[in-house]
Design a protein around this motif. Structure first.
Motif, PDB file in Angstrom:
ATOM      1  N   LEU A 112       0.850  -1.186   0.000  1.00 28.87           N
ATOM      2  CA  LEU A 112       0.000   0.000   0.000  1.00 28.87           C
ATOM      3  C   LEU A 112       0.884   1.232   0.000  1.00 28.87           C
ATOM      4  O   LEU A 112       1.947   1.250   0.628  1.00 28.87           O
ATOM      5  N   ASN A 113       0.458   2.260  -0.653  1.00 27.31           N
ATOM      6  CA  ASN A 113       1.266   3.466  -0.754  1.00 27.31           C
ATOM      7  C   ASN A 113       1.112   4.376   0.454  1.00 27.31           C
ATOM      8  O   ASN A 113       2.074   5.019   0.876  1.00 27.31           O
ATOM      9  N   ASN A 114      -0.086   4.457   1.011  1.00 23.33           N
ATOM     10  CA  ASN A 114      -0.363   5.407   2.092  1.00 23.33           C
ATOM     11  C   ASN A 114      -0.189   4.745   3.447  1.00 23.33           C
ATOM     12  O   ASN A 114      -0.822   3.721   3.735  1.00 23.33           O
ATOM     13  N   ALA A 115       0.638   5.326   4.293  1.00 20.96           N
ATOM     14  CA  ALA A 115       0.902   4.764   5.615  1.00 20.96           C
ATOM     15  C   ALA A 115      -0.361   4.679   6.456  1.00 20.96           C
ATOM     16  O   ALA A 115      -0.510   3.774   7.284  1.00 20.96           O
ATOM     17  N   GLN A 116      -1.300   5.604   6.246  1.00 25.34           N
ATOM     18  CA  GLN A 116      -2.514   5.611   7.058  1.00 25.34           C
ATOM     19  C   GLN A 116      -3.369   4.365   6.822  1.00 25.34           C
ATOM     20  O   GLN A 116      -4.231   4.022   7.634  1.00 25.34           O
ATOM     21  N   SER A 162      10.759   7.844   9.268  1.00 29.11           N
ATOM     22  CA  SER A 162      10.628   6.516   8.663  1.00 29.11           C
ATOM     23  C   SER A 162       9.971   5.529   9.626  1.00 29.11           C
ATOM     24  O   SER A 162      10.375   5.408  10.785  1.00 29.11           O
ATOM     25  N   ARG A 163       8.981   4.822   9.102  1.00 26.68           N
ATOM     26  CA  ARG A 163       8.289   3.785   9.869  1.00 26.68           C
ATOM     27  C   ARG A 163       8.466   2.458   9.141  1.00 26.68           C
ATOM     28  O   ARG A 163       8.388   2.396   7.909  1.00 26.68           O
ATOM     29  N   ASP A 184       4.809   9.412   5.714  1.00 27.63           N
ATOM     30  CA  ASP A 184       3.506   8.751   5.530  1.00 27.63           C
ATOM     31  C   ASP A 184       3.283   8.175   4.142  1.00 27.63           C
ATOM     32  O   ASP A 184       2.139   7.889   3.757  1.00 27.63           O
ATOM     33  N   ALA A 185       4.349   7.984   3.365  1.00 24.13           N
ATOM     34  CA  ALA A 185       4.213   7.371   2.052  1.00 24.13           C
ATOM     35  C   ALA A 185       5.274   6.301   1.874  1.00 24.13           C
ATOM     36  O   ALA A 185       6.378   6.393   2.421  1.00 24.13           O
TER      37      ALA A 185
END
Length: 674
Positions: free
Chosen positions: A84-88, A458-459, A481-482
């Motif tokens: 998935l591209n979006n961290a949310q 960074s996550r 977040d991306a």
């Protein structure tokens, strides 16, 4: 008030020169810690011609193991990874991590071998290695301590102007840790490193005797290092105090809680330690759990005093081989344990007991660090700890800790009896003709730094790729977040004509994800690779290498190669091949690469030839803005001292070893003695 000064850099490696030169003549009287003593080039050359004795030193051992056989059954060598591209939209991401996640823990007793002989004689390869990491991570964090910090005492001076003196005759614990005396010169040394490279320090306050606390290291560090000190460790592996003879038998968590309170009160009563709330504890190694210490009310009572909750861990031990007759059980054959480091399960199993502690630290607003770690305690395993396998293990272990919400980890650096060191200076009697040796595990710090980047956002996500195969782990890095980068690891080694490289087909968004197709038209890939997991020298990161044994000046050599892989935007797929063995760092956009791409690193080049002119070259502007004290207005009593750029500074008397004149682009120095 700061005065300009010039830091004389160690002439410990053979390299090219660039800009300016510092020349010293005829150094004499160097103590040889091992091998054959020599003070001139002829003797050093003679010593180098017979290097059979080197294999007796674990740091330079000749042990090369066999790569473990390929797994049976083999994992799939072609599999997909949906992203998935979006961290949310992603569950299970780590807390935001820094590129400086991985640093080093240097045993206090070897500072004069690894960092520098004194404040004016810095080891240039060490500076270059730090510069390489700082260029990728932003800063480098280093702990100076270990077992030797507990018996260390800051003294006004030592015979022969020494910076550190060790007394093994007074050693009391099973690992033969020496009693240590040191002078403030050591702190000036660290300050001068920080003036040249963006390095920050953790130090330890001796804790072996609470009836006679020795706070001088904290007092002096506050004055000399200032903001370059991150914090002070109070207690190194207190759960081993009774076994090591530092406390009576039966010493437990409540006793540590009480002793810690004595230290806290002493610091609060000491006006020479103005910074508060930066203590690091409890640094247990596993005999006690972190939770058992916190159950005493530790965090409740000392929450204003502690900034970092810390643990220490080694997944195995080689103590029986390192200390024969020490009641450590049978000697372990390194070949028998090699495979234990070559799978994803290793990092997961190490981290598992500490996951709850990470949640506690996060809830309390504290950092959570693996304050000392490496492949195996008591120096590591020859052939394992200094193999390419350790680099793969270090990448996976480091990212697994980041994913599990540790906020930092420090790889331990010991002496010449240790095979796990990320870097090793040559034995002193070969230092005039040989260069340093970089351990393969050092490469893992570069990979992790580039994977996490410098934004501090960074996550990390463990992707459980390939059906969770322990031989082909993969991580996603989300930045701002991306989705930004991927790390793909292959623990297997191709052998007997059987292929083991794999291809991961990645897809970003699309399908049933609820996101639009997001796979880019092309990606960039940088590889960490070697011919085998057992390889010790032929290791490259993006086609660059530090060289093999005794070949390292601290700088990466070769032309960096980052491969471009074209993707299929119609199919929303991109195929990444990962060699066996190897690591692929995948940049999913030009911005993701630019955010971590190392710039032109500041390096410090040297040329050393015994008994002739020795030259070190540094950009004169660096010298002009470096910190410390000049030798012009000193009393002659000890080696010259520098100071940090922090607001609090201190001067100390020093011996004027060098007369330095800045003239255009050159600095000329003559050494009277050392």
């Amino acid at each position: 008030m700061l005065k300009s000064s010039f830091v004389l850099l160690s002439l410990a490696s053979l390299c090219t020169h660039v800009l300016a030169s510092v020349t010293i003549y005829g150094q004499q009287g160097i103590t040889m810690p091992s091998g054959i003593a020599s003070t001139d080039a002829a003797s050093a050359t003679s010593a180098a011609s017979d290097t059979s004795w080197l294999s007796n030193l674990a740091a330079y051992n000749n042990v090369t193991l066999q790569a473990p056989p390929l797994p049976d059954p083999m994992p799939s060598l072609a599999f997909g990874i949906q992203l998935l591209n979006n961290a949310q939209d992603v569950a299970g991401l780590s807390v935001p991590q820094k590129g400086s996640f991985m640093g080093f823990s240097i045993e206090m007793s070897v500072v004069d071998q690894v960092i520098g002989k004194n404040a004016t004689f810095l080891q240039v390869p060490f500076l270059n290695l730090l510069a390489a990491l700082a260029d990728r991570a932003g800063i480098v964090t280093i702990r100076v301590g270990g077992n030797t910090q507990e018996t260390a005492s800051l003294v006004p001076s030592l015979p022969n102007n020494a910076m550190i003196a060790k007394d093994k005759e007074d050693s009391s614990n099973p690992t033969e840790t020496p009693v240590l005396d040191f002078t403030a010169e050591m702190l000036y040394l660290l300050a001068n490193v920080s003036s040249l490279v963006n390095a920050r320090w953790y130090l330890g306050i001796p804790f072996n005797d609470t009836s006679n606390l020795r706070l001088q290291i904290a007092e002096a560090a506050e004055s000399i290092l200032g903001d370059n000190v991150i914090g002070f460790q109070v207690g190194n592996e207190p759960d081993l105090y009774a076994d090591h003879g530092h406390r009576p038998q039966g010493y437990d968590q409540q006793d540590y809680f009480n002793d810690f309170g004595i230290m806290v009160q002493a610091i609060q009563n000491d006006p020479s330690i103005p910074t508060r709330g930066n203590l690091i504890a409890p640094s247990v190694q596993g005999t006690w759990s972190l939770e058992s210490v916190l159950d005493t009310g530790f965090l409740t009572n000392y929450t204003d005093d502690v900034s970092i909750l810390s643990v220490e861990h080694y997944p195995d031990q080689n103590c029986a081989a390192a200390f024969p007759g020490g009641n450590f059980g049978p000697v372990i054959n390194p070949q028998d344990v090699f495979q234990n480091y070559l799978n994803h399960t290793s990092g997961q199993s190490i981290v598992a007991p500490y996951i709850n502690g990470a949640s506690i630290a996060q809830s309390a607003g504290k950092q959570y660090m693996m304050f000392e770690t490496n492949t195996a305690s008591c120096g590591g395993f020859s052939g394992v700890s200094d193999s390419f396998g350790s680099a793969l293990w270090g990448v996976d272990y480091g990212l697994q800790m980041a994913y599990s919400n540790f906020t930092g980890a420090l790889l331990h650096v010991g002496g010449q009896d240790d095979s796990y060191n990320p870097f090793n200076p040559p034995p002193t009697n070969l230092s005039s003709i040989d260069q340093w040796t970089v351990g393969p595990i050092f490469y893992s710090t570069l990979v992790v730094a580039e994977a996490l980047g410098k934004t501090n956002t960074s996550r990390v996500l463990d992707l459980q790729a390939n059906g969770g195969s322990m031989f082909t782990p993969a991580y996603a890095i989300y930045e701002n977040d991306a989705l930004a980068r991927l790390v793909l690891i292959n623990f297997m080694t191709e052998q007997n004509g059987q292929a083991a490289a794999y291809t991961a087909t990645i897809s970003v968004g699309g399908g049933q994800t609820g996101e639009a197709n997001g796979t880019p038209s092309q990606v960039k890939v940088k590889y960490l690779q070697a011919p085998s997991v057992a390889e010790k020298d032929a290791i490259t990161w993006g086609n660059q290498t530090f060289g093999g044994r005794f070949q390292c000046d601290g700088r990466l050599h070769g032309t960096e190669v980052v491969q471009t892989v074209n993707c299929d935007t119609n199919a929303n797929t991109c195929q990444i091949t990962v060699p066996a063995p190897g690591v692929a760092l995948v940049y999913l956009s030009s911005d993701a690469q630019a955010a971590v791409d190392p710039s032109q690193s500041q390096t410090f080049a040297t040329t050393a030839v015994t008994k002739t002119a020795n030259t070190v070259t540094i950009d004169p502007s660096v010298l002009a803005t470096s910190n410390g004290q000049s030798g012009a207005d000193r009393q002659l009593s000890s080696t010259s001292k520098g100071s940090s750029s922090a607001g609090r500074t201190a001067a100390a008397p020093g011996l004027t070893l060098l007369a330095m004149i800045l003239a255009g682009a050159s600095v000329i120095a003559a050494a009277t003695r050392r």
